[in-house]
Design an enzyme around this catalytic site. Structure first.
Site, mmCIF file in Angstrom:
data_model
loop_
_atom_site.group_PDB
_atom_site.id
_atom_site.type_symbol
_atom_site.label_atom_id
_atom_site.label_comp_id
_atom_site.label_asym_id
_atom_site.label_seq_id
_atom_site.Cartn_x
_atom_site.Cartn_y
_atom_site.Cartn_z
ATOM 1 N N LYS A 206 -13.691 15.855 37.182
ATOM 2 C CA LYS A 206 -14.163 14.524 36.811
ATOM 3 C C LYS A 206 -15.509 14.270 37.462
ATOM 4 C CE LYS A 206 -12.790 10.937 34.369
ATOM 5 N NZ LYS A 206 -12.153 11.030 33.039
ATOM 6 N N VAL B 290 -11.130 2.841 22.507
ATOM 7 C CA VAL B 290 -9.767 3.322 22.262
ATOM 8 C C VAL B 290 -8.817 2.159 22.023
ATOM 9 C CG1 VAL B 290 -7.825 4.613 23.214
ATOM 10 C CG2 VAL B 290 -10.149 5.426 23.600
#
Length: 352
Positions: free
Chosen positions: A80, A182
């Site tokens: 990440k 989303v």
């Protein structure tokens, strides 16, 4: 910053710090595991209160990416990246290009894509100088938010089956927290399948749009978890399910697209104690990384062939969650603890 003593450090293989004075870039890339292949994980651009919190976020999210890719059966590991700063003030094309040049230094070990604070167009800018970027419209499966939303819907079907013994959403009520790329698509699909929606978002315009499009009911972002619904679906930032907020949740299931929804293991245990089913976030929201597989094989130094169509791979989220729910019940454990054990078995890590 305290790396090795951080509570989120889990024998991470590599942590990189990147800075560029000219553009103001300060970035942290955490690579948790490459046992199954080069690490993959999005780039988060956020105004963290301090550097330690930025590091903790990178470490925690990279570990979750190891779990996500392993349980999705992907030949890659977990990583990440976080860029520290207010994206509305700091983000620029020169900064994104500087970031891309840094990615080229570690591209054999890590590739990235969009996340909070980074849009598809931002990732396209990074892609102009670095091939180690996925989820772009011109080189892969397109906007990953679409595939994440499709995967979340498959996961919600598993929740519907396991917790409610139902096959459809007609008449079911769902509280969607966060109407970003989303969350909006999840809400849109739920509405199309007959669900009644309660929504919250930090941007009133998104809420107004949902009210007009879906007949949704508005709830404050601070209290939507208390809404009298069947399913509570966090689709914004993580950490919203705490030991304190669990007491107010009226839903029988928590299942959404946000990363790291549980603020602590104790919060997950509190959900289970109240009979509230939790769908581990790194399982249900894996659609984006699943969709990037073809693109990753096109990166320098990487090869591979994708066997199953994307639609089938996204549908596999349903099967994985059903398997996790079944094993958790058999082991008298929580779904998140079971999912973590399964993932750590796959990446060859001892359970903490």
């Amino acid at each position: 910053m305290q790396f090795w003593t951080s509570s989120e450090f889990d024998d991470h293989e590599q942590v990189c710090l990147f800075s560029d004075r000219a553009t103001g870039l300060r970035a942290i890339v955490a690579i948790h595991s490459t046992k199954r292949g080069p690490a993959a994980g999005g780039t988060r651009f956020l105004a963290y209160p301090d550097e330690d919190l930025a590091l903790s976020d990178a470490l925690r999210l990279s570990r979750a990416m190891s779990y996500k890719t392993a349980l999705a059966g992907l030949p890659c590991g977990g990583g990440k990246s976080v860029i520290i700063g207010n994206p509305s003030q700091l983000k620029s094309t020169p900064l994104l290009h500087a970031y891309g040049h840094f990615l080229n230094r570690i591209g054999q070990s890590f590739a990235t894509g969009e996340d909070v604070g980074m849009s598809l167009s931002d990732i396209e800018i990074v892609r102009a100088v670095s091939p180690f970027v996925g989820g772009t419209s011109s080189h892969g499966a397109g906007d990953p938010s679409v595939h994440t939303a499709v995967g979340v819907m498959h996961g919600l079907r598993a929740v519907l089956n396991h917790q409610f013994q139902r096959e459809n959403f007609t008449g079911m009520s769902v509280a969607v927290q966060g109407l970003g790329a989303v969350g909006w698509q999840v809400a849109e699909r739920l509405h199309a399948q007959g669900a009644r929606l309660i929504v919250a978002d930090v941007l009133q315009a998104n809420v107004d749009r949902a009210i007009a499009a879906f007949g949704a009911i508005m709830a404050p972002t601070e209290t939507i978890h208390r809404a009298p619904v069947d399913i509570y679906s966090p689709c914004a930032l993580g950490g919203v399910v705490t030991e304190r907020t669990v007491a107010g949740i009226q839903a029988r299931a928590v299942a959404g697209a946000a990363n790291n929804q549980l603020a602590s293991p104790a919060a997950g245990a509190a959900l289970a104690a109240r009979g509230i089913l939790f769908a581990p976030d790194y399982v249900i929201n894996a659609g984006g990384i699943i969709s990037a597989l073809e693109e990753s094989y096109k990166m320098p130094g990487r090869t591979g062939v994708v066997q199953a169509p994307l639609s089938e791979r996204l549908a596999g989220i349903y099967d994985r969650l059903m398997a996790i729910f079944a094993r958790a019940a058999l082991e008298h454990s929580t779904p998140e603890a079971t999912a973590e054990r399964m993932a750590r078995e796959l990446i060859g890590r001892p359970n903490p």
